[in-house]
Design a protein around this motif. Structure first.
Motif, mmCIF file in Angstrom:
data_model
loop_
_atom_site.group_PDB
_atom_site.id
_atom_site.type_symbol
_atom_site.label_atom_id
_atom_site.label_comp_id
_atom_site.label_asym_id
_atom_site.label_seq_id
_atom_site.Cartn_x
_atom_site.Cartn_y
_atom_site.Cartn_z
ATOM 1 N N MET A 204 0.852 -1.177 0.000
ATOM 2 C CA MET A 204 0.000 0.000 0.000
ATOM 3 C C MET A 204 0.899 1.242 0.000
ATOM 4 N N THR A 205 0.625 2.175 -0.907
ATOM 5 C CA THR A 205 1.409 3.399 -0.963
ATOM 6 C C THR A 205 1.035 4.298 0.213
ATOM 7 N N GLN A 206 1.857 5.327 0.442
ATOM 8 C CA GLN A 206 1.559 6.272 1.522
ATOM 9 C C GLN A 206 0.222 6.957 1.267
ATOM 10 N N ASP A 207 -0.042 7.304 -0.019
ATOM 11 C CA ASP A 207 -1.300 7.953 -0.385
ATOM 12 C C ASP A 207 -2.486 7.038 -0.091
ATOM 13 N N GLU A 208 -2.363 5.764 -0.472
ATOM 14 C CA GLU A 208 -3.436 4.796 -0.204
ATOM 15 C C GLU A 208 -3.639 4.628 1.291
ATOM 16 N N SER A 209 -2.537 4.585 2.042
ATOM 17 C CA SER A 209 -2.615 4.409 3.486
ATOM 18 C C SER A 209 -3.338 5.578 4.150
ATOM 19 N N SER A 210 -3.027 6.813 3.728
ATOM 20 C CA SER A 210 -3.692 7.967 4.342
ATOM 21 C C SER A 210 -5.179 7.976 4.014
ATOM 22 N N HIS A 211 -5.542 7.556 2.788
ATOM 23 C CA HIS A 211 -6.963 7.480 2.437
ATOM 24 C C HIS A 211 -7.656 6.376 3.238
ATOM 25 N N ALA A 212 -6.990 5.264 3.405
ATOM 26 C CA ALA A 212 -7.577 4.154 4.156
ATOM 27 C C ALA A 212 -7.868 4.583 5.590
ATOM 28 N N LYS A 213 -6.981 5.386 6.152
ATOM 29 C CA LYS A 213 -7.178 5.859 7.521
ATOM 30 C C LYS A 213 -8.359 6.824 7.627
ATOM 31 N N SER A 214 -8.759 7.418 6.493
ATOM 32 C CA SER A 214 -9.879 8.369 6.519
ATOM 33 C C SER A 214 -11.207 7.649 6.744
ATOM 34 N N GLY A 215 -11.204 6.325 6.675
ATOM 35 C CA GLY A 215 -12.425 5.575 6.912
ATOM 36 C C GLY A 215 -13.227 5.284 5.652
ATOM 37 N N ARG A 216 -12.789 5.773 4.512
ATOM 38 C CA ARG A 216 -13.488 5.496 3.265
ATOM 39 C C ARG A 216 -13.247 4.070 2.836
ATOM 40 N N LYS A 217 -14.281 3.471 2.278
ATOM 41 C CA LYS A 217 -14.135 2.134 1.713
ATOM 42 C C LYS A 217 -13.536 2.266 0.320
ATOM 43 N N PRO A 218 -12.680 1.348 -0.066
ATOM 44 C CA PRO A 218 -12.091 1.435 -1.403
ATOM 45 C C PRO A 218 -13.119 1.093 -2.490
ATOM 46 N N ASN A 219 -12.891 1.636 -3.668
ATOM 47 C CA ASN A 219 -13.729 1.300 -4.822
ATOM 48 C C ASN A 219 -13.057 0.171 -5.613
ATOM 49 N N ARG A 220 -13.538 -0.089 -6.805
ATOM 50 C CA ARG A 220 -13.064 -1.213 -7.617
ATOM 51 C C ARG A 220 -11.605 -1.111 -8.046
ATOM 52 N N LEU A 221 -10.996 0.052 -7.914
ATOM 53 C CA LEU A 221 -9.619 0.221 -8.378
ATOM 54 C C LEU A 221 -8.594 -0.334 -7.394
ATOM 55 N N ILE A 222 -9.023 -0.712 -6.209
ATOM 56 C CA ILE A 222 -8.105 -1.151 -5.159
ATOM 57 C C ILE A 222 -7.253 -2.357 -5.575
ATOM 58 N N ASN A 223 -7.781 -3.224 -6.428
ATOM 59 C CA ASN A 223 -7.043 -4.438 -6.813
ATOM 60 C C ASN A 223 -6.360 -4.331 -8.174
ATOM 61 N N GLU A 224 -6.317 -3.134 -8.737
ATOM 62 C CA GLU A 224 -5.684 -2.961 -10.045
ATOM 63 C C GLU A 224 -4.160 -2.999 -9.926
ATOM 64 N N GLN A 225 -3.493 -3.397 -11.004
ATOM 65 C CA GLN A 225 -2.022 -3.451 -11.053
ATOM 66 C C GLN A 225 -1.413 -2.050 -11.015
ATOM 67 N N SER A 226 -2.034 -1.110 -11.705
ATOM 68 C CA SER A 226 -1.482 0.231 -11.883
ATOM 69 C C SER A 226 -1.490 1.028 -10.580
ATOM 70 N N PRO A 227 -0.323 1.532 -10.154
ATOM 71 C CA PRO A 227 -0.296 2.407 -8.976
ATOM 72 C C PRO A 227 -1.152 3.660 -9.180
ATOM 73 N N TYR A 228 -1.220 4.161 -10.420
ATOM 74 C CA TYR A 228 -2.049 5.331 -10.704
ATOM 75 C C TYR A 228 -3.524 5.031 -10.440
ATOM 76 N N LEU A 229 -3.995 3.873 -10.872
ATOM 77 C CA LEU A 229 -5.393 3.514 -10.620
ATOM 78 C C LEU A 229 -5.628 3.296 -9.129
ATOM 79 N N ARG A 230 -4.718 2.613 -8.473
ATOM 80 C CA ARG A 230 -4.870 2.376 -7.023
ATOM 81 C C ARG A 230 -4.873 3.687 -6.239
ATOM 82 N N GLN A 231 -4.193 4.710 -6.758
ATOM 83 C CA GLN A 231 -4.193 6.021 -6.110
ATOM 84 C C GLN A 231 -5.619 6.554 -5.993
#
Length: 169
Positions: free
Chosen positions: A1-28
């Motif tokens: 998990m990138t730092q950006d993904e980690s900070s969003h995860a801490k915000s309490g938001r549930k991830p959308n469909r892009l969470i399992n994509e290969q591309s770091p840009y999409l996962r962002q």
């Protein structure tokens, strides 16, 4: 998990469909409140079954304005709600899908006379582009219309002027 993904995860938001994509840009974009889909049959099928236009956003990790538009619009709850209610939203990494980037960049250049990223295209449920641009600010600025205003106008045109939309493809 990138730092950006980690900070969003801490915000309490549930991830959308892009969470399992290969591309770091999409996962962002996985923790945006936008109901993003990656390009694929699931999104295209939903657009056809619900007769909703597609909002296609193409960008890449090193794109400054892609990050600005994410921060200003895709992280905005009100804008995300507008997108989720009126469109099937698809996010594409141009480095992962140069074929799609080429097709839709050519379309936006034909429609507007210019191109760039983020590439923001509106498509009919069959994938035909009918309106597009690049970066849209959150408010009218620098001669550009506000993204919420563009979303409203495109959704209204799609619903209330289907012949015009069809003829613009």
């Amino acid at each position: 998990m990138t730092q950006d993904e980690s900070s969003h995860a801490k915000s309490g938001r549930k991830p959308n469909r892009l969470i399992n994509e290969q591309s770091p840009y999409l996962r962002q974009h996985a923790y945006n409140p936008v109901d993003w889909y990656p390009w694929g049959e699931e999104a295209l099928s939903r657009a056809r079954s619900e007769n909703k236009p597609i909002l296609l956003s193409i960008g890449y990790s090193a794109c400054h304005w892609c990050h600005v538009m994410e921060r200003e619009s895709f992280e905005n709850e009100a804008v995300a709600q507008q997108m989720n209610e009126n469109f099937v939203s698809i996010k594409v990494d141009r480095e992962e899908r140069p074929d799609l980037d080429h097709i839709y960049m050519e379309a936006v250049q034909i429609l507007t006379g210019r191109g760039g990223w983020p590439l923001t295209m509106f498509l009919n449920p069959g994938g035909g582009p009918f309106y597009g641009g690049t970066y849209y600010p959150p408010v009218d600025r620098h001669g550009l219309p506000a993204f919420p205003r563009v979303l409203t106008a495109v959704a209204n045109a799609y619903r209330n002027q289907p012949d015009d939309v069809r003829n613009n493809v």
